[in-house]
Design an enzyme around this catalytic site. Structure first.
Site, mmCIF file in Angstrom:
data_model
loop_
_atom_site.group_PDB
_atom_site.id
_atom_site.type_symbol
_atom_site.label_atom_id
_atom_site.label_comp_id
_atom_site.label_asym_id
_atom_site.label_seq_id
_atom_site.Cartn_x
_atom_site.Cartn_y
_atom_site.Cartn_z
ATOM 1 C CG HIS A 174 -2.132 0.798 1.145
ATOM 2 N ND1 HIS A 174 -2.090 2.308 1.145
ATOM 3 C CD2 HIS A 174 -3.339 0.583 1.070
ATOM 4 C CE1 HIS A 174 -3.148 2.794 0.976
ATOM 5 N NE2 HIS A 174 -4.225 1.852 0.820
ATOM 6 C CD GLU A 298 -3.677 -0.210 -2.635
ATOM 7 O OE1 GLU A 298 -3.983 -1.164 -2.041
ATOM 8 O OE2 GLU A 298 -4.106 1.029 -2.801
#
Length: 336
Positions: A174, A298
């Protein structure tokens, strides 16, 4: 050679957190045991960090929650904070506005201290054990995250998981990226090799539809210049299932840095960073981060997969281990 391991402080409940400094070729990076977090990454000849990060554990326990961490055991959102596996409904922690489970709940992989299995000057392997029922998810799960710098300037991330019973796993790094060292990402260009995306409802849960990007704001195939306008918190479908390592996204800065991402994962969640805000807490360059200070890219499986029969499955079982490989390649596009 043993990697450089140093203290990074301790969590509010007294757990020691270490930082591991890696370097090879033209790239250097710092990994934290808290959340298996990519805290910093630098490219030779570029005098600013390429990712957002903080200099204290308190920052990661507070406004920088998720920054650079491994989100899981199931990244992204799960509708109704529940999942059915093998005919049994498991109630999960509802930490997404009381309606969804976000990034594994309040004590997901991003909020736990991982163990250092081994480290050298250019690589580190971290591990984490999750007990059966942790966060509401079934099965004892063993996770590993390997960060390795491949010269001249590629960061390789390998994520693995095993479980002693059928469960669900969908891990994701992330990190928030900003290739210009600027207060925001405005003017940077993103290109995503996806011809479909998953529309979402008001809780950012996929509706179940898989839509063509053609003629929409989600068509990033030819490149899209970022502006300080909310646009993306969506999954881009780059494949229908996991596959060999394949280029998926490119981010180009205005000041001569390019990042190319390749992954085995069938989806890429792209979040424009509109909600970033660290208050007075400084980032790596000394100033606080505000909205659009970075963009999250991501690689992962499609979100809320257990509730959508047509989505790539995210089951992990004793005979079905989980594995992801993602590579982040960096280069200077100018020499001045």
């Amino acid at each position: 050679m043993t990697g450089k391991i140093r203290s990074f402080g301790s969590t509010r409940d007294g757990q020691e957190v270490s930082a591991i400094d890696l370097k090879a070729g033209e790239l250097s990076a710092t990994i934290l045991t808290y959340g298996a977090t990519l805290q910093d990454i630098r490219l030779a000849g570029v005098p600013w960090p390429l990712t957002l990060g903080g200099n204290s554990v308190a920052a990661y326990e507070g406004p920088m929650r998720y920054f650079g961490a491994i989100a899981g055991p199931v990244a992204n959102r799960i509708a109704n904070a529940s999942v059915e596996i093998g005919g049994v409904t498991h109630r999960l922690v509802a930490n997404g506005g009381g309606r969804t489970t976000l990034h594994g709940g309040r004590t997901g992989t991003s909020q736990l201290v991982w163990e250092i299995d081994e480290a050298n000057s250019s690589a580190v392997r971290l591990s984490l054990k999750l007990a059966d029922g942790h966060g509401g998810f079934p099965g004892e799960r063993r996770l590993t995250a390997v960060f390795r710098i491949a010269p001249p300037s590629t960061l390789v991330l390998e994520l693995h998981a095993t479980a002693d019973r059928t469960t669900i796993i969908n891990l994701a790094n992330h990190s928030y990226w900003n290739l210009d060292g600027a207060p925001d990402t405005s003017g940077q260009t993103i290109r995503a090799l996806a011809d479909r995306y998953t529309p979402v409802d008001d809780a950012l849960i996929p509706t179940g539809a898989v839509a063509d990007v053609s003629g929409t704001a989600f068509d990033l195939r030819a490149g899209h210049t970022l502006r300080n306008v909310a646009a993306f918190d969506h999954n881009f479908c780059v494949a229908s299932d996991r596959r060999p390592l394949t280029p998926v996204v490119e981010l180009l800065g205005r000041r001569g840095v390019r990042m190319s991402i390749a992954s085995t994962e069938p989806g890429v969640q792209i979040y424009d960073g509109r909600g970033i805000g660290t208050g007075t807490g400084p980032g790596l360059s000394g100033s606080p981060y505000g909205p659009f200070a970075g963009i999250a890219i991501e690689p992962q499986c499609w979100p809320d997969a257990p509730h959508h029969a047509g989505f790539p499955p995210i089951f992990c079982a004793p005979d079905r281990p989980y594995r992801q490989v993602t590579e982040f390649g960096f280069e200077r596009t100018t020499t001045d």
